[in-house]
Design an enzyme around this catalytic site. Structure first.
Site, PDB file in Angstrom:
ATOM      1  N   HIS A 238       0.826  -1.206   0.000  1.00  0.00           N
ATOM      2  CA  HIS A 238       0.000   0.000   0.000  1.00  0.00           C
ATOM      3  C   HIS A 238       0.868   1.268   0.000  1.00  0.00           C
ATOM      4  O   HIS A 238       0.803   2.071  -0.909  1.00  0.00           O
ATOM      5  CB  HIS A 238      -0.893   0.024   1.248  1.00  0.00           C
ATOM      6  CG  HIS A 238      -1.731  -1.197   1.455  1.00  0.00           C
ATOM      7  ND1 HIS A 238      -2.871  -1.467   0.727  1.00  0.00           N
ATOM      8  CD2 HIS A 238      -1.608  -2.213   2.327  1.00  0.00           C
ATOM      9  CE1 HIS A 238      -3.418  -2.596   1.147  1.00  0.00           C
ATOM     10  NE2 HIS A 238      -2.663  -3.077   2.118  1.00  0.00           N
TER      11      HIS A 238
HETATM   12  O1  RIB Z   1      -4.804  -0.054   4.836  1.00  0.00           O
HETATM   13  C1  RIB Z   1      -3.411  -0.084   4.648  1.00  0.00           C
HETATM   14  C2  RIB Z   1      -2.740   0.943   5.485  1.00  0.00           C
HETATM   15  O2  RIB Z   1      -2.934   0.643   6.850  1.00  0.00           O
HETATM   16  C3  RIB Z   1      -1.215   0.971   5.292  1.00  0.00           C
HETATM   17  O3  RIB Z   1      -0.744   2.261   5.510  1.00  0.00           O
HETATM   18  C4  RIB Z   1      -0.715   0.049   6.357  1.00  0.00           C
HETATM   19  O4  RIB Z   1       0.619   0.362   6.775  1.00  0.00           O
HETATM   20  C5  RIB Z   1      -1.681   0.350   7.461  1.00  0.00           C
HETATM   21  O5  RIB Z   1      -1.220   1.510   8.130  1.00  0.00           O
END
Ligand code: RIB
Ligand code: CA
Length: 308
Positions: A238
């Site tokens: 992500h």
């Molecule tokens: O949903 C994904 C996010 O939530 C990313 O930033 C992961 O590190 C968590 O913080």
């Protein structure tokens, strides 16, 4: 590309680690002026310890590290220890840092970073965790925003299901009020929501490609990704999507639209409400990314990690 001034506010976090290393590997293009931490994946102490260890591993303890908010603005804290481990870094050992965190709070450090853009080159604020620190800085002194060109964040999901609840993505669900404040800042936002980040699966072959670089950073990151895979089955990167956009925006496609956040509901708390057809009549405040050249993304990630 012109060298960009950036600030990374994060909650490391396995994918935050990948984003940090990617930014450090692109030091010829990105001037990472500071890193701040926020409670999210795990509490403020472990995420701050992890950020310090990651900078130490990369030999970049010269970059100032500022600890931030230990909880969301209004809602009860949630965490993602089930995904990132109780230590937040999948149990992968990190070197002991030699430099303490800065005494300046993250909110003050973010404000100072933005204000440097009032008299010099504008900066870009990169958010990869709950947006608590950024939101507080904006509410306290919104005039600092004129020192930024944009905010690039990982959070939300515009056209699909959430990952922490059916309706909401983790960063938005963790602090929905903060996300609403950031989206309401008046600055253009680049939104890396689950719509696009779910396409960034780090497969076993891609983990091997990282390990094969053979550096301490790449081998540790590969170990982190293996730990991530062991916990979620399909590990997707992500947070590095934010850095990838700064370096190679043509890897992404998206749509400009107005985005808001549900802060009232219980069932839909933190839900991202995107308006691609203009039903609200409100101007676009975000570019919601929906398409990714995954091969190009991982080629870029691997190249950057190899340069740390
Ligand atoms: O949903 C994904 C996010 O939530 C990313 O930033 C992961 O590190 C968590 O913080
Ligand atoms: Ca994160």
């Amino acid at each position: 590309m012109e060298r960009k001034r950036i600030w990374l506010d994060c909650d490391p976090g396995l994918d935050d680690a990948a984003a940090l290393f990617m930014a450090l590997g692109a030091a010829d293009r990105l001037d990472l002026e500071g890193v701040s931490t926020v409670a999210g994946n795990v509490g403020i102490d472990p995420v701050t310890r992890n950020a310090r260890g990651l900078l130490a591993l990369a030999g970049r303890e010269d970059i100032p590290l500022h600890a931030g908010c230990p909880r969301p603005l209004m809602t009860a804290p949630v965490d993602a220890a089930a995904v990132h481990g109780t230590d937040g870094i999948g149990g992968v050992p990190l070197p002991a840092p030699t430099v303490p965190p800065q005494t300046l709070h993250a909110v003050d450090a973010i404000d100072a970073f933005c204000r440097r853009g009032l008299t010099g080159a504008k900066g870009t604020l990169v958010l990869t965790g709950p947006m608590t620190n950024a939101a507080l800085a904006i509410v306290r002194a919104p005039d600092m925003l004129a020192g930024l060109d944009r905010i690039v964040f990982m959070g939300g999901v515009a056209f699909g299901a959430g990952n922490i609840t059916p309706a909401a993505e983790f960063n938005f669900a963790s602090d929905p009020h903060a996300a609403k404040i950031v989206l309401g800042s008046g600055l253009p936002c680049i939104m890396m929501g689950l719509d696009v980040t779910r396409q960034a699966e780090i497969t076993p072959a891609r983990i091997t490609a990282l390990a094969d670089i053979g550096s301490p950073v790449s081998k540790s990151l590969a170990a982190m990704m293996t730990a991530y895979q062991g916990r979620v089955g399909k590990p997707v990167l992500h947070d590095p999507c934010t850095i990838a956009w700064l370096l190679q925006p043509d890897l992404f496609t998206g749509t400009d639209c107005h985005v808001d956040v549900d802060c009232e509901s219980s069932l839909n708390l933190g839900r991202c409400v995107a308006d691609p057809y203009g039903a609200t009549g409100k101007p676009a405040n975000a570019t919601v990314m929906t398409g990714l050249d995954a091969k190009g993304f991982f080629d870029l990630l691997t190249d950057c990690v190899g340069r740390v």
